[in-house]
Enzyme design. Structure first.
Site, PDB file in Angstrom:
ATOM      1  N   GLY A  17     -47.125 -48.722  27.957  1.00  0.00           N
ATOM      2  CA  GLY A  17     -46.175 -49.095  29.007  1.00  0.00           C
ATOM      3  C   GLY A  17     -44.727 -49.064  28.538  1.00  0.00           C
ATOM      4  N   VAL A  19     -42.636 -51.574  27.937  1.00  0.00           N
ATOM      5  CA  VAL A  19     -42.374 -52.493  26.827  1.00  0.00           C
ATOM      6  C   VAL A  19     -43.132 -52.027  25.580  1.00  0.00           C
ATOM      7  CG1 VAL A  19     -42.622 -54.882  26.049  1.00  0.00           C
ATOM      8  CG2 VAL A  19     -41.926 -54.414  28.407  1.00  0.00           C
ATOM      9  N   SER A  44     -56.647 -45.326  29.448  1.00  0.00           N
ATOM     10  CA  SER A  44     -56.028 -44.697  28.269  1.00  0.00           C
ATOM     11  C   SER A  44     -56.931 -44.708  27.052  1.00  0.00           C
ATOM     12  CB  SER A  44     -54.742 -45.440  27.913  1.00  0.00           C
ATOM     13  OG  SER A  44     -53.906 -45.552  29.028  1.00  0.00           O
ATOM     14  N   ARG A 113     -46.219 -68.498  29.460  1.00  0.00           N
ATOM     15  CA  ARG A 113     -44.905 -69.042  29.079  1.00  0.00           C
ATOM     16  C   ARG A 113     -44.748 -70.528  29.378  1.00  0.00           C
ATOM     17  NH1 ARG A 113     -41.798 -64.357  32.048  1.00  0.00           N
ATOM     18  NH2 ARG A 113     -41.948 -62.703  30.486  1.00  0.00           N
ATOM     19  N   CYS A 148     -37.100 -61.190  31.302  1.00  0.00           N
ATOM     20  CA  CYS A 148     -35.942 -60.399  30.870  1.00  0.00           C
ATOM     21  C   CYS A 148     -34.598 -60.897  31.417  1.00  0.00           C
ATOM     22  CB  CYS A 148     -36.147 -58.930  31.227  1.00  0.00           C
ATOM     23  SG  CYS A 148     -36.869 -58.673  32.845  1.00  0.00           S
ATOM     24  N   GLN A 175     -30.914 -56.208  38.685  1.00  0.00           N
ATOM     25  CA  GLN A 175     -31.855 -55.853  37.624  1.00  0.00           C
ATOM     26  C   GLN A 175     -32.277 -54.386  37.698  1.00  0.00           C
ATOM     27  OE1 GLN A 175     -33.729 -60.308  37.986  1.00  0.00           O
ATOM     28  NE2 GLN A 175     -35.031 -58.791  37.001  1.00  0.00           N
ATOM     29  N   HIS A 241     -29.897 -55.398  32.720  1.00  0.00           N
ATOM     30  CA  HIS A 241     -29.849 -56.419  33.771  1.00  0.00           C
ATOM     31  C   HIS A 241     -28.463 -57.073  33.744  1.00  0.00           C
ATOM     32  CE1 HIS A 241     -33.947 -55.704  34.461  1.00  0.00           C
ATOM     33  NE2 HIS A 241     -34.485 -56.835  34.069  1.00  0.00           N
ATOM     34  N   ASN A 326     -32.674 -55.002  29.102  1.00  0.00           N
ATOM     35  CA  ASN A 326     -33.908 -55.688  29.516  1.00  0.00           C
ATOM     36  C   ASN A 326     -35.129 -55.318  28.704  1.00  0.00           C
ATOM     37  OD1 ASN A 326     -33.165 -53.322  31.277  1.00  0.00           O
ATOM     38  ND2 ASN A 326     -35.327 -53.491  31.827  1.00  0.00           N
ATOM     39  N   THR A 327     -35.241 -54.074  28.226  1.00  0.00           N
ATOM     40  CA  THR A 327     -36.463 -53.755  27.472  1.00  0.00           C
ATOM     41  C   THR A 327     -36.297 -54.016  25.967  1.00  0.00           C
ATOM     42  OG1 THR A 327     -35.950 -51.405  27.183  1.00  0.00           O
ATOM     43  CG2 THR A 327     -37.190 -52.005  29.151  1.00  0.00           C
TER      44      THR A 327
END
Ligand code: NAP
Length: 349
Positions: A17, A19, A44, A113, A148, A175, A241, A326-327
């Site tokens: 992906g 990230v 995958s 989180r 992010c 964003q 962002h 952001n990444t």
């Protein structure tokens, strides 16, 4: 910086992906970590990495990584640490199972989180919150980094909160599309458009920020006491962002004091010279038309929060524009920095 004789083998969950790909670029030739497992969905699994993913990074895919076979989540993985960029539809259960099997999971996903025994850490701000992992009963552990957009708001609020105290925050985000993963938002939905809804994002900014700035007290986090109001929007920008924030600080600090407080902010990664630590976690720009995603994102390798247009606000006292990658600092770079900080603190021994 601590020395080690042999690099620590690490796996990447969600390796194909947005990230996951950024993890590969940041962990390739990392001084502490060596990528030994790549994991993605059944779609995958079994394929060579270069066939399983649509590589979108602006550096070439390292050939030895491209040759690796992608594994499924069911496989036993020969590595102690797993960096996770799993889709949130599977991350909750999958990361818990990995911790039960003895892995350290350092995650970007929202699922754990806010768990009371899971640290939500930005190493410059609250590395003491890693202490929460003592409450996790599994042989492995889960550590998370924030959403992010929370990342850049929290980085900027932390030194202001400590120096002046904060009464209230109102933030509006713009964003980038890479924040929605790949293939993400369809081009017909986003080109020439702004979408005023990113599901669950307002709430993440409002709750994660006060957890990160909270106090670890008797094995629990006491949230910071101020309120955050967030309005999150998707805009047709590829990376970066942007956030416009208005902050009611206690007292009426002068603009220069606020600016100096932000620019001089340093934390554990800088004090310990961690490999991914930016020299300055916050960069204050004087340019009246900055920061801008196209121009400013790569400062300090995308690991800093950029602040511009710092000025008085007739309603809240202080307002500013914040920008971050952001990444990188908003996702993979944040997790890698957590891994480095945990290593430095001796958690992996
Ligand atoms: N993009 C950002 O800027 C950003 C920032 C902060 C946090 N995050 C969070 O990070 C996570 C990843 O985001 P992303 O943008 O990288 O998303 P993405 O591009 O959609 O990638 C998702 C990854 O999860 C894998 N996956 C999906 N379903 C799976 C399953 N059933 N079993 C195993 N693996 C599965 C995918 O593998 P396949 O390729 O095989 O489908 C892919 O590797 C999300 O939780 C997101 O909220 C993203």
């Amino acid at each position: 910086m601590r020395k080690l004789e042999k690099k620590i083998p690490v796996g990447i969950l969600g390796a194909t992906g947005t990230v996951g790909q950024k993890f590969i670029t940041l962990l390739d030739h990392h001084p502490y970590f060596e990528i030994t497992s790549l994991v993605a969905s059944e779609r995958s699994a079994g394929k060579r990495y270069r066939e399983a993913c649509s590589w979108k990074q602006n550096v070439p895919l390292p050939p030895e990584i491209g040759d690796m076979t992608v594994l499924s989540l069911e496989k036993d993985l020969d590595c102690r640490i797993l960096f996770s960029g799993l889709d949130s539809s599977v991350a909750g259960e999958a990361e818990s199972r990995c911790a039960e099997k003895g892995h350290w999971v350092i995650s970007n996903s929202k699922n754990h989180r806010m768990d009371p025994d899971v640290p939500l850490v930005i190493p410059e701000i609250n590395p003491d919150h890693y202490g929460l992992i003592r409450r996790q009963k599994t042989s492995g552990k889960i550590v998370t980094n924030p959403n992010c957009s929370t990342m850049f708001l929290a980085m900027v609020l932390a030194p202001l909160y400590r120096s002046f105290g904060i009464d209230a925050v109102s933030v509006t985000t713009m964003q980038a599309v890479s924040g929605a993963g790949y293939p993400g938002v369809s081009s017909l939905d986003i080109l020439g458009n702004v979408i005023p809804l990113i599901s669950g994002e307002d709430e993440k900014m409002e709750t994660e920020t006060v957890k990160i700035l909270g106090l670890l007290d008797g094995g629990e986090i006491r949230n910071a006491s101020f309120k955050v109001s967030a309005q999150c929007n998707r805009v047709p920008v590829i990376d970066g962002h942007m956030e416009t924030a208005a902050v009611r600080l206690n007292g009426s600090p002068a603009r220069k004091d606020i600016s100096d407080t932000l620019a001089s902010f340093r934390g554990f990664p800088q004090e310990h010279n961690l490999p991914s630590a930016p020299e300055s976690p916050i960069m204050v720009l004087d340019d009246p038309a900055g920061p801008q995603p196209l121009r400013d994102l790569s400062v300090y390798g995308g690991m800093s929060a950029l602040v511009g247009r710092l000025r008085p606000c007739p309603v809240m006292g202080t307002k500013m524009v914040i920008l971050g990658h952001n990444t990188i600092r908003g996702a993979a770079g944040a997790a890698v920095l957590n891994g480095e900080a945990l290593f430095e603190l001796g958690y992996f021994e």
